[in-house]
Design an enzyme around this catalytic site. Structure first.
Site, PDB file in Angstrom:
ATOM      1  N   ASP A  25       0.965  -1.183  -0.025  1.00 27.38           N
ATOM      2  CA  ASP A  25       0.041  -0.086   0.116  1.00 27.38           C
ATOM      3  C   ASP A  25       0.909   1.389  -0.086  1.00 27.38           C
ATOM      4  O   ASP A  25       1.509   1.509   0.959  1.00 27.38           O
ATOM      5  CB  ASP A  25      -0.742   0.000   1.291  1.00 27.38           C
ATOM      6  CG  ASP A  25      -1.609   1.449   1.369  1.00 27.38           C
ATOM      7  OD1 ASP A  25      -1.642   1.973   0.870  1.00 27.38           O
ATOM      8  OD2 ASP A  25      -2.370   1.454   2.299  1.00 27.38           O
ATOM      9  N   LYS A  90       2.801  11.338  -3.160  1.00 29.38           N
ATOM     10  CA  LYS A  90       1.734  10.850  -4.224  1.00 29.38           C
ATOM     11  C   LYS A  90       1.018  11.577  -5.071  1.00 29.38           C
ATOM     12  O   LYS A  90       0.459  11.261  -6.111  1.00 29.38           O
ATOM     13  CB  LYS A  90       0.796   9.756  -3.241  1.00 29.38           C
ATOM     14  CG  LYS A  90      -0.080   8.860  -4.107  1.00 29.38           C
ATOM     15  CD  LYS A  90      -0.539   7.982  -3.112  1.00 29.38           C
ATOM     16  CE  LYS A  90      -1.581   6.941  -3.402  1.00 29.38           C
ATOM     17  NZ  LYS A  90      -2.110   6.005  -2.610  1.00 29.38           N
ATOM     18  N   GLU A 190      -7.104   0.449  -4.858  1.00 33.02           N
ATOM     19  CA  GLU A 190      -7.131   0.515  -3.155  1.00 33.02           C
ATOM     20  C   GLU A 190      -8.554  -0.015  -3.052  1.00 33.02           C
ATOM     21  O   GLU A 190      -8.388  -0.967  -1.737  1.00 33.02           O
ATOM     22  CB  GLU A 190      -6.747   1.972  -2.602  1.00 33.02           C
ATOM     23  CG  GLU A 190      -5.405   2.208  -2.889  1.00 33.02           C
ATOM     24  CD  GLU A 190      -5.031   3.677  -2.650  1.00 33.02           C
ATOM     25  OE1 GLU A 190      -5.947   4.468  -2.025  1.00 33.02           O
ATOM     26  OE2 GLU A 190      -3.889   4.162  -2.965  1.00 33.02           O
ATOM     27  N   ASP A 212     -13.101   5.563   2.524  1.00 35.03           N
ATOM     28  CA  ASP A 212     -11.980   5.476   2.800  1.00 35.03           C
ATOM     29  C   ASP A 212     -11.501   7.082   3.210  1.00 35.03           C
ATOM     30  O   ASP A 212     -11.536   7.895   2.588  1.00 35.03           O
ATOM     31  CB  ASP A 212     -10.913   5.198   1.604  1.00 35.03           C
ATOM     32  CG  ASP A 212      -9.530   5.417   1.914  1.00 35.03           C
ATOM     33  OD1 ASP A 212      -9.135   6.057   3.139  1.00 35.03           O
ATOM     34  OD2 ASP A 212      -8.672   5.052   1.257  1.00 35.03           O
TER      35      ASP A 212
HETATM   36  P1  ADP Z   1      -3.648   8.403   4.708  1.00 36.81           P
HETATM   37  O1  ADP Z   1      -4.559   7.440   3.994  1.00 36.81           O
HETATM   38  O2  ADP Z   1      -4.146   9.601   4.336  1.00 36.81           O
HETATM   39  O3  ADP Z   1      -2.368   8.078   4.699  1.00 36.81           O
HETATM   40  P2  ADP Z   1      -4.390   7.009   7.357  1.00 36.81           P
HETATM   41  O4  ADP Z   1      -5.361   6.014   6.869  1.00 36.81           O
HETATM   42  O5  ADP Z   1      -3.243   6.522   8.017  1.00 36.81           O
HETATM   43  O6  ADP Z   1      -4.391   8.221   6.324  1.00 36.81           O
HETATM   44  O7  ADP Z   1      -5.287   7.829   8.549  1.00 36.81           O
HETATM   45  C1  ADP Z   1      -4.615   8.964   9.233  1.00 36.81           C
HETATM   46  C2  ADP Z   1      -5.627   9.523   9.959  1.00 36.81           C
HETATM   47  O8  ADP Z   1      -6.368   8.657  10.754  1.00 36.81           O
HETATM   48  C3  ADP Z   1      -5.201  10.570  11.016  1.00 36.81           C
HETATM   49  O9  ADP Z   1      -5.852  11.690  10.688  1.00 36.81           O
HETATM   50  C4  ADP Z   1      -5.179  10.102  12.337  1.00 36.81           C
HETATM   51  O10 ADP Z   1      -5.724  11.119  13.361  1.00 36.81           O
HETATM   52  C5  ADP Z   1      -6.551   9.385  12.223  1.00 36.81           C
HETATM   53  N1  ADP Z   1      -6.515   8.226  12.950  1.00 36.81           N
HETATM   54  C6  ADP Z   1      -5.895   7.150  13.622  1.00 36.81           C
HETATM   55  N2  ADP Z   1      -6.261   6.615  14.420  1.00 36.81           N
HETATM   56  C7  ADP Z   1      -7.447   7.042  14.956  1.00 36.81           C
HETATM   57  C8  ADP Z   1      -8.127   6.802  15.920  1.00 36.81           C
HETATM   58  N3  ADP Z   1      -8.168   6.057  16.863  1.00 36.81           N
HETATM   59  N4  ADP Z   1      -9.306   7.652  15.998  1.00 36.81           N
HETATM   60  C9  ADP Z   1      -9.446   8.343  15.346  1.00 36.81           C
HETATM   61  N5  ADP Z   1      -8.850   8.852  14.259  1.00 36.81           N
HETATM   62  C10 ADP Z   1      -7.602   8.219  14.092  1.00 36.81           C
HETATM   63 MG    MG Z   2      -4.919   5.652   2.783  1.00 37.46          MG
END
Ligand code: ADP
Ligand code: MG
Length: 633
Positions: A25, A90, A190, A212
């Protein structure tokens, strides 16, 4: 028939020389690598046990060590060295500078984007860097991680890309993989990877939605599964909406509550960063405690004073309600694009860290009228799905070796009226999997449902193996057939089965955990299968008979309860005729073993009571017009 191979003494060959294939990913903010081991997909950790690799590369001035740092180390340096630390690359893949400027992307990035060969590039102390080159650094890091953990070279990789990526963006991703020394088995979307991780490709055909919500972006996709293949029907979302906005919204709300006139965005960079980091911590801590009563303390120093406040779920929900609504508006748009009604969506997959927020899960669940799939880690689900696909493409999967537990040996289902078995998970379904089916109540006012979980290929309960029984209680009283009870069978990678039942209107639910294959030897399984083939014909007749009896009973019940309520509408002759039809149906139902004969009697009863039904309907309308509540009937 397979030939048995015998190895020479002392030379036990590796029973399955597996090809190591991984799923990657390659994300905007973080990336992961996963692989299928012992039939189970799992994300591979780095030396410190972390599976996540921040998608960040920092370039150092020429002549300083390795010239760059990647991942956590680079991320830590971002604040101090924003111009040479490349994150969110990206967004630049396969894009020309002019496109990025037109979309307003270039201006928001902390580093300098310039024109480069074929696409935009980033200006660093180490020279101009192509997004392909930066992505290759991230991919190579993951490749080494995988090779170290298997102590073997990689056969190839499946890499995921957003469903909306165009050809140029996909080609750029492939080029990056090649530069990183990876053989690309395939690029997959994805949302498709997420759906595969949930085993939806093994389940029933139909339409699925993938929601997502990450750190800075929101993507929603509608997929259609036909013959095991997913097709993207529509994609949508908001490229400037994500978890970071929730942090900002909470920070703003707290400032406002504390009487500040400024918003977080208007504060000096250092204070803003601290405020938002604390808001993020509080947000994440809140979703770890789904309990409504919990409050999490927010504490930060601002203008030399402490800003302290306990934040509850309700307050957080209020502070960011508008953001969640915006995601739902995008979901509605994409459904409209796909010309679909939300009721046609069979399942909803949740992806991205932000879908851990209970407010988000609730909004999605309410909109689709079904709980979204959340039991896989939302950060990992895309990589896991890619790993499953990679394993298949590498030819590791086909039946036989090592995957005995990977398919369920016998069908699983539940008992329905009349001692029949309704199959929910067909045999040979690969696991993990989750499949659901809707059922309803049989009697008016029925408030409980007995669920009997069975294993086997035969149509009658008596011929199958009973695995478990449990009850769903507290169904609100409704007319027969009005309740909608979704029964879900979830089987994890270890073959552990969980059966859940939920009344969709009231939300009452119950569940039970069962070990399906426990206690059955291979011979027993073979015998049960043999049995089912030999008796298929006989079973069909038996099923038809039971169904006819159930239908007759239902018709009789309905007629009796109509008589109890409104018999006064009937002339004596009409009443006598209905009574005669009732006894005739009762008699045939009890004595006959011919399904067609019972069906004919039921049909006659239905026809004979039509005039009565019409009279009742007129009375109902008259009552309603007289101002009565129809529900009182
Ligand atoms: P991306 O796909 O943009 O790389 P992610 O899927 O890693 O992002 O998501 C990151 C986001 O998820 C951040 O805003 C983070 O604060 C949020 N996040 C992670 N864990 C939690 C949680 N337990 N509760 C709420 N939000 C969360
Ligand atoms: Mg993502």
């Amino acid at each position: 028939m397979a030939l048995l191979q015998i190895s020479e003494p002392g030379q036990t060959p590796d029973p399955h020389q597996r090809r190591v294939a991984v799923g990657i990913d390659l994300g905007t903010t973080h990336s992961l690598v996963a692989s299928v081991r012992h039939g189970v997909p799992e994300c591979l950790p780095d030396e410190q046990g972390r599976v996540i690799l921040p998608s960040v590369v920092r370039y150092l001035p020429p002549g300083s060590g390795s010239g760059r740092s990647i991942g956590w180390e680079a991320l830590a340096a971002q604040v101090d060295d924003p111009h040479n630390t490349i994150s969110s690359v990206k967004r630049l893949m396969g894009r020309k500078l002019a496109d990025l400027q037109a979309q307003g992307v270039a201006a928001k990035l902390p580093y300098t984007v310039v024109d480069g060969p074929g696409m935009a590039a980033v200006r660093t102390v180490a020279g101009d860097k192509s997004p392909v080159e930066v992505s290759a650094e991230i991919l190579a890091t993951l490749r080494f991680r995988a090779e170290d953990s298997f102590d073997n070279d990689l056969f190839g990789a499946v890499i995921t890309v957003p469903a909306y990526f165009d050809d140029a963006q996909r080609q750029a991703t492939k080029d990056a993989a090649q530069m990183a020394g990876l053989e690309v088995l395939r690029l997959i979307n994805e949302p498709t990877a997420a759906a595969i991780a949930y085993g939806l490709d093994q389940g029933s055909e139909g339409v699925y939605a993938v929601y997502d919500l990450g750190g800075g972006t929101f993507d929603v996709s509608i997929l259609r599964l036909t013959q095991g293949v997913f097709e993207v029907l529509a994609t949508g979302g908001d490229s400037a909406l994500g978890g970071d906005d929730y942090d900002r919204a909470l920070a703003d709300w707290l400032l406002q509550q504390a009487g500040y006139s400024r918003k977080a965005g208007e504060l000096p960079a250092g204070e803003r960063a601290r405020l938002q980091a604390e808001a993020r911590r509080v947000k994440e801590a809140l979703s770890a405690h789904a309990d409504d009563g919990v409050a999490v303390r927010f504490e930060v120093e601002l203008d030399g004073k402490a800003l302290v406040r306990d934040v509850t779920h309700a307050e957080f929900a209020q502070a960011c309600a508008e953001l969640t609504q915006r995601t739902m508006a995008a979901v509605k748009r994409v459904l409209r694009d796909a010309r679909l009604d939300k009721s046609e969506v069979k399942g909803v997959v949740m992806v991205g860290g932000s879908t851990r927020m209970p407010v988000v899960r609730q909004a999605v669940g309410e909109f689709f009228g079904q709980p979204p799939l959340t039991n896989l880690n939302p950060d990992e689900v895309v990589a896991l799905g890619a790993a499953i696909q990679a394993n298949q493409l590498a030819g590791n999967n086909p039946e036989g070796d090592l995957l005995l537990l990977d398919v369920i040996p016998l069908s699983l289902g539940i008992e329905t009226m009349g001692g029949l078995v309704e199959r929910i998970v067909p045999r040979n379904t690969t696991i993990p999997t989750a499949l659901a089916q809707d059922f309803t109540t049989f009697k008016d006012g029925q408030t409980a449902l007995a669920l009997h979980v069975l294993q086997g290929e035969r149509d009658l309960v008596a011929d199958c193996r009973s695995l478990a029984r449990f009850e769903l209680r507290g169904i609100p009283p409704m007319p027969a057939g009005a309740a909608r009870i979704r029964v879900t069978f979830t089987i994890d990678a270890d073959g552990l089965l969980t059966v859940g039942a939920k009344e969709q209107g009231s939300g009452v639910e119950a569940q039970i955990v069962v070990k399906p294959s426990y206690g059955l030897s291979d011979e027993q399984i073979a015998a049960m299968l043999q049995d089912s083939f030999a008796t298929a014909q006989q079973d069909m007749a038996a099923r038809a008979l039971v169904e006819a009896r159930v239908e007759a009973e239902r018709m009789l019940d309905a007629t009796r309860s109509a008589l109890a309520a409104d018999a006064d509408l009937l002339e004596p002759a009409q009443r006598a005729e209905i009574d005669r039809l009732i006894s005739a149906t009762e008699a045939i139902r009890a004595s006959s073993s011919d399904a067609a004969e019972i069906e004919a009697a039921t049909e006659a009863l239905a026809k004979g009571t039509e005039p009565f039904a019409a009279l009742r309907m007129n009375r109902g309308i008259a009552r309603a017009l007289a101002g009565q509540n129809v529900e009182n009937f």
